[in-house]
Motif scaffolding. Structure first.
Motif, short mmCIF file in Angstrom:
data_model
loop_
_atom_site.label_atom_id
_atom_site.label_comp_id
_atom_site.label_asym_id
_atom_site.label_seq_id
_atom_site.Cartn_x
_atom_site.Cartn_y
_atom_site.Cartn_z
N LEU A 191 -16.22 91.60 24.07
CA LEU A 191 -17.48 90.92 24.32
C LEU A 191 -17.99 90.22 23.07
CD1 LEU A 191 -19.76 90.38 26.35
CD2 LEU A 191 -20.85 92.50 25.59
N SER A 192 -17.90 90.90 21.92
CA SER A 192 -18.39 90.27 20.68
C SER A 192 -17.57 89.05 20.32
CB SER A 192 -18.33 91.30 19.53
OG SER A 192 -16.99 91.72 19.32
N LYS A 193 -16.25 89.10 20.59
CA LYS A 193 -15.42 87.92 20.32
C LYS A 193 -15.80 86.77 21.24
CE LYS A 193 -10.61 86.37 20.02
NZ LYS A 193 -9.19 86.77 20.18
N ARG A 194 -16.07 87.11 22.52
CA ARG A 194 -16.43 86.07 23.48
C ARG A 194 -17.77 85.43 23.13
NH1 ARG A 194 -19.23 85.34 28.25
NH2 ARG A 194 -18.23 83.96 29.75
N ILE A 195 -18.69 86.24 22.58
CA ILE A 195 -20.00 85.71 22.22
C ILE A 195 -19.94 84.91 20.93
CG2 ILE A 195 -22.34 86.35 21.53
CD1 ILE A 195 -22.19 88.67 23.45
N THR A 196 -19.23 85.45 19.94
CA THR A 196 -19.25 84.82 18.61
C THR A 196 -18.29 83.64 18.49
OG1 THR A 196 -17.61 86.45 17.83
CG2 THR A 196 -19.95 86.97 17.50
N ALA A 197 -17.27 83.57 19.37
CA ALA A 197 -16.33 82.45 19.26
C ALA A 197 -17.03 81.10 19.45
CB ALA A 197 -15.19 82.62 20.27
N PRO A 198 -17.87 80.93 20.50
CA PRO A 198 -18.60 79.65 20.61
C PRO A 198 -19.57 79.41 19.46
CG PRO A 198 -18.61 80.82 22.71
CD PRO A 198 -18.10 81.78 21.69
N VAL A 199 -20.16 80.51 18.93
CA VAL A 199 -21.08 80.34 17.81
C VAL A 199 -20.32 79.88 16.57
CG1 VAL A 199 -22.73 81.53 16.32
CG2 VAL A 199 -22.65 82.07 18.74
N THR A 200 -19.14 80.47 16.35
CA THR A 200 -18.32 80.05 15.21
C THR A 200 -17.88 78.59 15.37
OG1 THR A 200 -17.51 82.32 14.95
CG2 THR A 200 -16.24 80.57 13.90
N ALA A 201 -17.46 78.25 16.59
CA ALA A 201 -17.07 76.86 16.84
C ALA A 201 -18.25 75.91 16.65
CB ALA A 201 -16.50 76.72 18.25
N LEU A 202 -19.44 76.36 17.06
CA LEU A 202 -20.63 75.54 16.88
C LEU A 202 -20.93 75.33 15.41
CD1 LEU A 202 -23.14 74.13 18.05
CD2 LEU A 202 -24.28 76.36 18.05
N THR A 203 -20.78 76.39 14.61
CA THR A 203 -21.02 76.27 13.17
C THR A 203 -20.05 75.27 12.53
OG1 THR A 203 -21.79 78.56 13.11
CG2 THR A 203 -21.16 77.55 11.01
N ILE A 209 -20.18 67.50 11.73
CA ILE A 209 -21.15 66.43 11.95
C ILE A 209 -21.91 66.13 10.68
CG2 ILE A 209 -23.31 65.91 13.15
CD1 ILE A 209 -22.20 67.16 15.61
N ALA A 210 -22.25 67.18 9.92
CA ALA A 210 -22.97 66.96 8.67
C ALA A 210 -22.15 66.12 7.69
CB ALA A 210 -23.33 68.30 8.02
N GLN A 211 -20.82 66.17 7.82
CA GLN A 211 -19.94 65.38 6.95
C GLN A 211 -19.63 64.01 7.54
OE1 GLN A 211 -16.54 67.87 6.32
NE2 GLN A 211 -17.69 69.40 5.14
N GLY A 212 -20.25 63.71 8.71
CA GLY A 212 -20.07 62.38 9.29
C GLY A 212 -19.02 62.29 10.37
N ASP A 213 -18.38 63.41 10.71
CA ASP A 213 -17.36 63.38 11.76
C ASP A 213 -18.01 63.70 13.10
OD1 ASP A 213 -15.48 62.90 9.81
OD2 ASP A 213 -15.03 65.04 9.53
N SER A 214 -17.47 63.15 14.16
CA SER A 214 -17.95 63.45 15.51
C SER A 214 -16.97 64.41 16.16
CB SER A 214 -18.05 62.17 16.34
OG SER A 214 -16.78 61.55 16.45
N THR A 215 -17.50 65.42 16.84
CA THR A 215 -16.66 66.43 17.47
C THR A 215 -17.32 66.91 18.75
OG1 THR A 215 -15.52 68.55 17.13
CG2 THR A 215 -17.75 68.31 16.20
N ARG A 216 -16.53 67.56 19.61
CA ARG A 216 -17.03 68.11 20.86
C ARG A 216 -16.58 69.56 20.98
NH1 ARG A 216 -19.14 63.93 20.35
NH2 ARG A 216 -19.50 62.28 21.90
N LEU A 217 -17.38 70.36 21.68
CA LEU A 217 -17.04 71.76 21.93
C LEU A 217 -16.51 71.91 23.34
CD1 LEU A 217 -20.08 73.67 20.36
CD2 LEU A 217 -17.82 73.29 19.37
#
Length: 468
Positions: A191-203, A209-217
């Motif tokens: 469960l913790s992996k399932r919850i934190t994986a999208p958060v890690t990907a979001l980070t 994005i802060a470096q100017g690249d565009s990305t999607r989740l």
């Protein structure tokens, strides 16, 4: 400590506390119930034995056959020493609570012993102090008391049996709790992996994005985590659009500033060198300054709508008169471009509470765009009429260059200019329609644009509520 380890730790602690509480509550609750059960054994046995003795006494006419009742109830035991030797040899207790050694003493109405199944008191011996549960034996024929029966449960033996049962129960519960904790650890890890994986990907995506690249989740679910990823993708797309619009703005503003400044510089140089008369130079310079002033005004309007500072001064005004004056105001420019500008009104138009200046600017932005996009010999029609009893519809329709279908969703975006307008060299910053929408929405209305494609003209419709 990372979020994943905190989730795992919290889950394991909660499960551990729950298991410990369940073991404790179950153990002590069972122990209490067993104590109550042991107490009731003697009482229930005493009641039942007194009934049987009463029937046997009545049938036999005395105590002669009392051993029959005790034998049937299982209360006739070997001698105490023989019983002890049997227990030492076997090393185990009797199977049922009703087979555990229970002392039964029957006394008559004269308080003398009739029978003692443990043979500790001889028949006829005075009964002094007897322990256990006491019940009265009756002669059912005369309904007279003939004696009493005392049932004394061996509490130490029953307590030993109870503790054995409780220890086995505790052992089984601990094993089950351990397995539960193991399953909880595995579940918490998943469960913790399932919850934190999208958060890690979001980070990581945010840093990109802060470096100017565009990305999607990736959106793999419809729950809150999936909604978070979808919202991030929308934000990323909006940021990418804004980045592109900003780039276009820089190019457009640079072009809009450079053209009038270049003209002013050339006119000033011509005036200095005597190549231009003061009257012609001043007229041209004034026109270019007005163009610059219009750009600054548009940017100021943009700042007001961005910060919510757009204030309206409402006054009740006749809509027909407002539209007629707007057409009159733009007639000189339409005639100069050889474009016919006309007004068509359906029915009687009401008086509305409007900010005349702001609404005039909104209409002017649309009419100005239509003039820029309509060639000589073209037509622009300003129509107005009621739609039901609640909406006033004002439309500006032209037969100019039209709008590509792919550009329609973006025409109200700030700084957005179509590739077609750029290729034709049409001036503008892409702020007019954005400002128009802000003014109309401040009046509680809506604005839409329609076009069938390039060369098919366009129609902008402003809908204003009659009752605000």
């Amino acid at each position: 400590m990372s979020l994943r380890w905190r989730i795992m730790g919290a889950t394991v602690v909660v499960v551990l506390l729950t298991v410990l509480a369940s073991i404790g509550v179950g153990y002590y609750a069972t122990q209490a119930r067993l104590g109550v059960f042991v107490d009731r054994i003697g009482q229930d046995e005493a009641v039942q034995l007194a009934r049987n003795l009463s029937r046997e006494y009545t049938d036999a006419g005395g105590w002669a056959t009392v051993d029959v009742v005790l034998s049937q109830a299982g209360y006739i035991y070997p001698g105490v020493q023989e019983r002890e030797r049997s227990e030492e040899g076997e090393g185990e207790h009797l199977e049922g609570f009703h087979q555990d050694p229970v002392r039964v003493v029957i006394v008559g109405v004269d308080r003398r012993v009739v029978q003692d199944n443990f043979s500790e008191l001889s028949p006829g011996t005075p009964a002094l102090e007897l322990s256990g549960h006491r019940e009265t034996v009756f002669d059912l024929a005369s309904n007279q008391s003939v004696g009493e029966v005392y049932v004394d449960v061996n509490r130490e033996l029953l307590s030993s049996e109870s503790h054995g049962f409780l220890n086995a129960l505790l052992y089984i519960t601990i094993i089950g709790g351990t397995l539960t904790i193991g399953v909880a650890v595995l579940l918490a890890a998943w469960l913790s992996k399932r919850i934190t994986a999208p958060v890690t990907a979001l980070t990581e995506a945010t840093q990109a994005i802060a470096q100017g690249d565009s990305t999607r989740l990736p959106v793999r679910s419809s729950d809150e985590l999936g909604q978070m990823s979808a919202a991030f993708n929308e934000m990323s797309a909006a940021l990418e659009t804004q980045r592109e619009l900003r780039r276009r703005l820089i190019n457009d503003v640079s072009h809009e500033l450079n053209t009038p400044l270049s003209v002013i510089q050339l006119e000033a140089a011509g005036l200095r060198d005597g190549l231009q008369t003061p009257e012609d130079a001043s007229d041209q310079i004034i026109r270019e300054v007005e163009r610059l002033r219009g750009l600054v005004t548009d940017l100021n309007w943009l700042a007001e709508t961005d910060h919510g500072e757009l204030r309206l001064a409402f006054e009740t005004s006749p809509v027909r008169e407002l539209l007629a004056k707007e057409v009159e105001r733009w007639q000189p420019q339409s005639q100069a471009r050889q474009v016919e500008l006309s007004l068509e009104v359906s029915g009687e138009l009401p008086h509305l509470a409007l900010d005349r200046l702001r609404l005039s600017q909104a209409l002017g932005n649309v009419i100005g765009n239509s003039l820029n996009c309509t060639g000589a010999g073209g037509n622009i029609v300003l129509r107005a009429g009621l739609e039901g009893d609640e909406v006033l519809a004002i439309s500006i329709t032209d037969d100019g260059i039209g709008i590509d279908v792919a550009d329609l969703p973006h025409v109200f975006d700030r700084f957005y200019r179509t590739d077609q307008s750029r290729s034709l060299g049409l001036v503008g910053t892409g702020l007019g329609l954005s400002i128009t929408r802000a003014i109309v929405e401040a009046h509680g209305g809506t604005v839409t644009v329609e076009s069938n494609g390039p060369g098919q003209g366009a129609a902008v419709t402003i809908s204003l509520p009659l009752n605000r």
